[in-house]
Design a protein around this motif. Structure first.
Motif, PDB file in Angstrom:
ATOM      1  N   LEU A 298     -30.856 -10.957   4.836  1.00 22.36           N
ATOM      2  CA  LEU A 298     -30.269 -11.405   6.099  1.00 22.36           C
ATOM      3  C   LEU A 298     -30.190 -12.920   6.205  1.00 22.36           C
ATOM      4  O   LEU A 298     -29.712 -13.449   7.202  1.00 22.36           O
TER       5      LEU A 298
ATOM      6  N   ARG B 247     -24.891  -0.867   5.679  1.00 20.60           N
ATOM      7  CA  ARG B 247     -25.283  -2.274   5.595  1.00 20.60           C
ATOM      8  C   ARG B 247     -24.185  -3.068   4.916  1.00 20.60           C
ATOM      9  O   ARG B 247     -23.663  -2.673   3.868  1.00 20.60           O
ATOM     10  N   GLU B 248     -23.827  -4.198   5.499  1.00 16.44           N
ATOM     11  CA  GLU B 248     -22.795  -5.092   4.963  1.00 16.44           C
ATOM     12  C   GLU B 248     -23.372  -5.939   3.832  1.00 16.44           C
ATOM     13  O   GLU B 248     -24.594  -6.062   3.671  1.00 16.44           O
ATOM     14  N   ARG B 249     -22.489  -6.526   3.033  1.00 14.12           N
ATOM     15  CA  ARG B 249     -22.919  -7.483   2.005  1.00 14.12           C
ATOM     16  C   ARG B 249     -23.536  -8.717   2.663  1.00 14.12           C
ATOM     17  O   ARG B 249     -23.308  -8.999   3.837  1.00 14.12           O
ATOM     18  N   ALA B 250     -24.325  -9.489   1.889  1.00 10.23           N
ATOM     19  CA  ALA B 250     -24.894 -10.739   2.391  1.00 10.23           C
ATOM     20  C   ALA B 250     -23.763 -11.652   2.866  1.00 10.23           C
ATOM     21  O   ALA B 250     -22.634 -11.600   2.343  1.00 10.23           O
ATOM     22  N   LEU B 251     -24.068 -12.490   3.823  1.00  8.10           N
ATOM     23  CA  LEU B 251     -23.033 -13.259   4.524  1.00  8.10           C
ATOM     24  C   LEU B 251     -22.085 -13.979   3.568  1.00  8.10           C
ATOM     25  O   LEU B 251     -20.865 -13.821   3.654  1.00  8.10           O
TER      26      LEU B 251
ATOM     27  N   ARG C 123     -19.433 -12.031   1.240  1.00  7.61           N
ATOM     28  CA  ARG C 123     -18.347 -11.233   1.803  1.00  7.61           C
ATOM     29  C   ARG C 123     -16.975 -11.820   1.468  1.00  7.61           C
ATOM     30  O   ARG C 123     -16.756 -13.021   1.576  1.00  7.61           O
TER      31      ARG C 123
ATOM     32  N   ALA D 196     -16.089  -7.442   9.411  1.00  7.82           N
ATOM     33  CA  ALA D 196     -17.232  -6.766   8.805  1.00  7.82           C
ATOM     34  C   ALA D 196     -16.842  -5.302   8.612  1.00  7.82           C
ATOM     35  O   ALA D 196     -17.076  -4.466   9.493  1.00  7.82           O
TER      36      ALA D 196
ATOM     37  N   GLY E 282     -28.694  -8.031  12.510  1.00  9.34           N
ATOM     38  CA  GLY E 282     -28.463  -9.166  11.637  1.00  9.34           C
ATOM     39  C   GLY E 282     -27.181  -9.897  11.995  1.00  9.34           C
ATOM     40  O   GLY E 282     -26.764  -9.950  13.146  1.00  9.34           O
TER      41      GLY E 282
ATOM     42  N   SER F 179     -24.632  -7.413   9.940  1.00  7.07           N
ATOM     43  CA  SER F 179     -25.204  -7.009   8.654  1.00  7.07           C
ATOM     44  C   SER F 179     -25.508  -5.525   8.560  1.00  7.07           C
ATOM     45  O   SER F 179     -25.255  -4.895   7.529  1.00  7.07           O
ATOM     46  N   LYS F 180     -26.117  -4.962   9.620  1.00  2.00           N
ATOM     47  CA  LYS F 180     -26.540  -3.566   9.588  1.00  2.00           C
ATOM     48  C   LYS F 180     -25.922  -2.851  10.782  1.00  2.00           C
ATOM     49  O   LYS F 180     -25.941  -3.367  11.894  1.00  2.00           O
TER      50      LYS F 180
END
Length: 512
Positions: free
Chosen positions: A167, A292-296, A299, A305, A399, A402-403
């Protein structure tokens, strides 16, 4: 209504409760987080219409902010075992106690997880809750008459840790990207540029999105800021509505100074019948997803998102409905883009013509730490009972986009429906990551940006860009007047800048 054919292990939500108080208003008791959660839990048990406390086998608590990152002080003290402190207040002696990881996805994720546990036969009666007393803690922290919230509860605890992996990073922190407003502002400005809107057009859109939220909050007795405001007022800077991080003013970001608690009670159909819970209290979980998304900085597109959209879409697909079929919607609303991101993906309007909150949203109802969506779930359950057969959606975000956990609810009976989150997560994890430049020197273009505004008037620019030489993504800071003037121009995205690596990180060294 009778559900004779339903599998006795089917999970149902049978109780929902909320508690709140505001400093200076009648009935204010300076309640601790444990006391607020216990009040909401008692309300949830009462709402079920049955005496179920002694039968609760599982309790799950959502983390307060003060136990969500290492080293945060608790000025008024805290429980050593929050879930069991709350359980003891309501007369429960569960065999299992869970303390969830940090993140606003937590309430819906716990519903999804424990509903699955009930369907599998490893739980029968589960009480989920969370709370925040941030307003009380800050108000009384320096007072000689401050309350003491310290307490000890015996019993084992399944402490899942902070859940902060992925995160953030030391690299992002070194470049000022440590706070949620700055992170979300990067997404917001990228979306504005993608839509080719002016600053004024985009601000008007954020105001139009959130003005109806204030109306819902104004009618909600649990809201921390129950004041209806117009669209222009929400986005116009003023002494009370200062700019925090471009394009955000204070009124359109999550309000953390709250005293709120919420709880929901889940049982199996068999337990509900055994305990005498009337079927008119039952609400079924028709669809659910946790992604859960990829790290900022990994992306591909910082203006969206897609994992959140995928989560909601899958929950709706599992329920067998479309967004148009929803009678109640609550999309996590810490910042405007948390709402518009999902709306863009689902084709929902963002002009205020469709109600997108059942509580009033985090800036107006209150951002009750990680527990906001427990309030949304509770409110959705109450609404759906009044509209038998209707469907409601809760989208919970954690996040930096993020999630995401989603749930689709209805009083219409349905058996347990396993989700495909694991398969979908594998697809997300396989998405290509953008190559990054830890050290960046040379010319590049701005991909997105924000300017952080401190109370003392100081400003700091944060820029995400692409190097002209090889297309790698860089993160840079700026505090010089020339760059800050560029970032305040009509459209900084796409502008040419020069960056330079130093011992403290990457800085903008010039514009061109």
């Amino acid at each position: 209504m009778a559900f004779p054919e339903i599998n006795p292990r089917t999970p149902v939500l049978v109780g929902a409760g909320q508690a709140s108080e505001r400093i200076g208003e009648p009935g204010y008791l300076r309640r601790s987080p444990v006391e607020l959660a216990a009040a909401a839990a008692r309300e949830a048990i009462t709402d079920s219409g049955a005496d179920v406390a002694a039968d609760i086998d599982t309790v799950a608590g959502v983390r307060q902010f003060e136990i969500s990152v290492p080293g945060v002080p608790a000025p008024l003290g805290r429980s050593n075992n929050y879930p069991r402190s709350v359980a003891g207040r309501v007369g429960a002696a569960p065999r299992r106690a869970i303390l969830e990881v940090a993140g606003g996805q937590g309430p819906q994720h716990l519903v999804n997880e424990l509903a699955a546990a009930i369907a599998a036969g490893t739980a029968e009666v589960a009480l989920l809750f969370g709370s925040e007393a941030i307003s009380t803690v800050r108000h009384w922290a320096a007072s000689e008459d401050r309350p003491d919230f310290s307490e000890t509860a015996d019993g084992d605890l399944e402490d899942r840790g902070y859940g902060l992996e992925g995160l953030g990073s030391a690299f992002e922190a070194a470049h000022g990207l440590t706070d949620a407003p700055s992170q979300y502002a990067l997404f917001e400005n990228a979306r504005r540029a993608r839509l080719a809107q002016t600053r004024q057009e985009y601000a008007a859109g954020m105001g139009a999105l959130f003005a109806p939220f204030t109306k819902v909050a104004a009618a909600n007795p649990h809201a921390a800021a129950p004041t209806e405001r117009g669209a222009a007022e929400l986005v116009t800077p003023s002494e009370r509505n200062r700019v925090i991080a471009d394009p955000y003013t204070r009124y359109i970001v999550a309000r953390e100074k709250v005293n709120q608690g919420a709880a929901v009670l889940l049982t199996s159909v068999a337990a509900a019948r055994r305990l005498g819970v009337s079927e008119d209290r039952w609400v079924f979980l028709h669809g659910h997803t946790d992604l859960r998304e990829r790290a900022l900085l990994d992306r591909a597109d910082l203006s969206a998102a897609p994992a959140a959209v995928l989560a909601v879409t899958h929950a709706l697909d599992l329920a067998g409905i479309d967004a148009a079929d929803l009678a109640a919607i609550d999309l996590y609303s810490c910042f405007p883009i948390a709402v518009t991101n999902v709306c863009d993906g689902l084709g929902l309007p963002v002009d205020g013509s469709r109600e997108l909150t059942v509580t009033g949203g985090l800036p107006f109802f209150g951002g009750a730490g990680n527990n906001y969506s427990m309030h949304a779930i509770a409110e959705t359950a109450h609404r759906l009972r009044a509209m038998p057969g209707a469907y409601g959606l809760v989208g919970a975000n954690g996040g930096a986009l993020s999630k995401y956990s989603a749930g689709v609810y209805s009083t219409t009976p349905t058996g347990w429906r396993p989700d495909e989150s694991e398969r979908l997560q594998a697809e997300i994890d396989a998405w290509a990551a953008v190559e990054q430049a830890g050290q960046a020197d040379g010319w590049g273009t701005i991909e997105t940006y924000t300017v952080k505004h401190r109370r003392d008037g100081r400003r700091t620019g944060i820029v995400v860009g692409r190097l002209a030489a090889d297309g790698r993504r860089f993160l840079a800071m700026a505090d010089d007047d020339e760059t800050l003037e560029l970032l305040g121009a009509d459209e900084p995205v796409g502008a040419r800048i020069r960056v330079r690596s130093t011992a403290s990180g990457v800085n903008v060294a010039g514009i061109g």
